[in-house]
Design an enzyme around this catalytic site. Structure first.
Site, short mmCIF file in Angstrom:
data_model
loop_
_atom_site.label_atom_id
_atom_site.label_comp_id
_atom_site.label_asym_id
_atom_site.label_seq_id
_atom_site.Cartn_x
_atom_site.Cartn_y
_atom_site.Cartn_z
CE LYS A 50 -4.18 0.12 1.71
NZ LYS A 50 -4.88 -0.35 0.61
CG ASP A 272 -3.41 1.16 -2.18
OD1 ASP A 272 -3.86 1.41 -1.17
OD2 ASP A 272 -2.57 0.05 -2.52
N GLY A 307 -3.56 -4.73 -12.73
CA GLY A 307 -2.28 -4.50 -11.86
C GLY A 307 -2.50 -3.33 -10.85
#
Length: 332
Positions: A50, A272, A307
């Site tokens: 993260k 994120d 991704g």
């Protein structure tokens, strides 16, 4: 980015303390049942954790960034450092463990773009409060001159508390993405501005309990954010996936809808992307409402690619120099 004596705008600088992993992605039609062996459609490896994800998202959105983390003295650690460098992140404060391997995450993504994640912390577990003291976090903050200090719930609660305290001593605005939810010192929560959580994490720290499964999730989140803002933390943002986000300060609460992506390929890095973009816009001195708008736009853009960091090439760069130096609060 150069300094200017007559500049009235805030130079956006984000210091991120967090985890860094090597992510292994497996793309499958359906998740296997216990004891079942299945064949995947594809696989790939990339940067994760993260902290690493969020610092790249902040850099992509236009902030100057510094990353503080811990990797192993191995190929994975070299990959993490090289990938962060390639994305423009300052890695001078990226530490190396003499004994633990670089962290790893194993991510399965099904045909509906849902994911399951297993994380092996590795060297990330050595990023302790004592490590921050031994590496002089106060001096590091002074040297990097951030306008935002950001960390996440993947670190130990005492590490989060130590970073919050160091940020406060330095007069730097502290942003906490408490993901996953962790028993953090209430003093660290109180200085978070904002505290960023998703629906499940908000339930874990609020007194109001879970939302009615058949009810209005936005209404629940508005009430929960209003309860937490000014009491548990200075301000609160609750992310709601495709429903956008809600945010609250001690004075107001609002909902920010999310733009609808053209397609949803992989949701792994969306949260994120949201946090990193929000931090970058706050670092430019902009209001929380504006930062939340950029956050939901970044999250929506990220789900259109595979991704985490690789999908952040779709993030829009925040041109803080094209904006007026001051702006009033924007509300939804």
């Amino acid at each position: 980015m150069t300094e200017s004596n007559d500049r009235t705008r805030t130079e956006p600088r984000v210091l991120v303390l967090g985890s860094a992993n090597v992510d292994t992605f497996l793309y499958v039609d359906d998740f296997p049942a216990p004891g079942e062996t299945i064949f995947g459609r594809a696989g790939r490896t990339g940067l994760g954790g993260k902290g690493a994800n969020q610092v790249v998202a902040a850099q992509r959105t236009g902030a100057e960034t510094t990353f503080v983390g811990m990797v192993g003295d191995d190929d994975g650690g070299a990959f993490v450092r090289r990938t962060l460098d390639d994305n423009g992140v300052d890695t001078s404060a990226l530490l190396t463990s003499a004994s633990a391997p670089t962290g790893a995450a194993y991510i399965s993504v099904n045909a509906e773009a849902e994911n399951t994640i297993v994380v092996v912390s590795g060297a990330n577990a050595e990023l302790t409060a004592d490590a921050l003291v031994s590496h002089d976090i106060d001096a590091l903050i002074a040297a990097s001159r951030p306008t935002i200090a950001l960390t996440q719930g993947e670190l130990a609660p005492d590490t989060i508390a130590a970073f919050a305290a160091a940020s406060a001593r330095s007069g730097v605005r502290f942003v906490l993405n408490l993901a996953p939810a962790a028993p953090v010192d209430p003093a660290a929560l109180r200085v978070a501005d904002p505290l960023i959580v998703n629906e499940g994490e908000a339930q874990a720290i609020a007194r109001g309990g879970a939302p009615d499964p058949g009810g209005d999730i936005v209404a629940w989140a508005l009430a929960t954010a209003q309860e937490l803002a000014g009491t548990a933390s200075t301000s609160v943002v609750i992310t709601l996936g495709a429903s956008g986000a809600v945010a609250a300060t001690a004075d107001e609460v609002w909902h920010q809808p999310s733009p609808r992506p053209a397609e949803v390929v992989d949701t792994t890095g969306a949260g994120d992307a949201f946090v990193g973009a929000l931090a970058a816009v706050l670092a430019a001195g902009r209001p929380l409402a504006e930062a939340v708008r950029w956050g939901v736009a970044a999250g929506s853009a990220a789900v259109a690619g595979h991704g985490t960091v690789e999908s952040y090439t779709r993030l829009a760069r925040y041109d803080h120099e094209a904006l007026p130096a001051e702006s009033g609060r924007t509300s939804a």
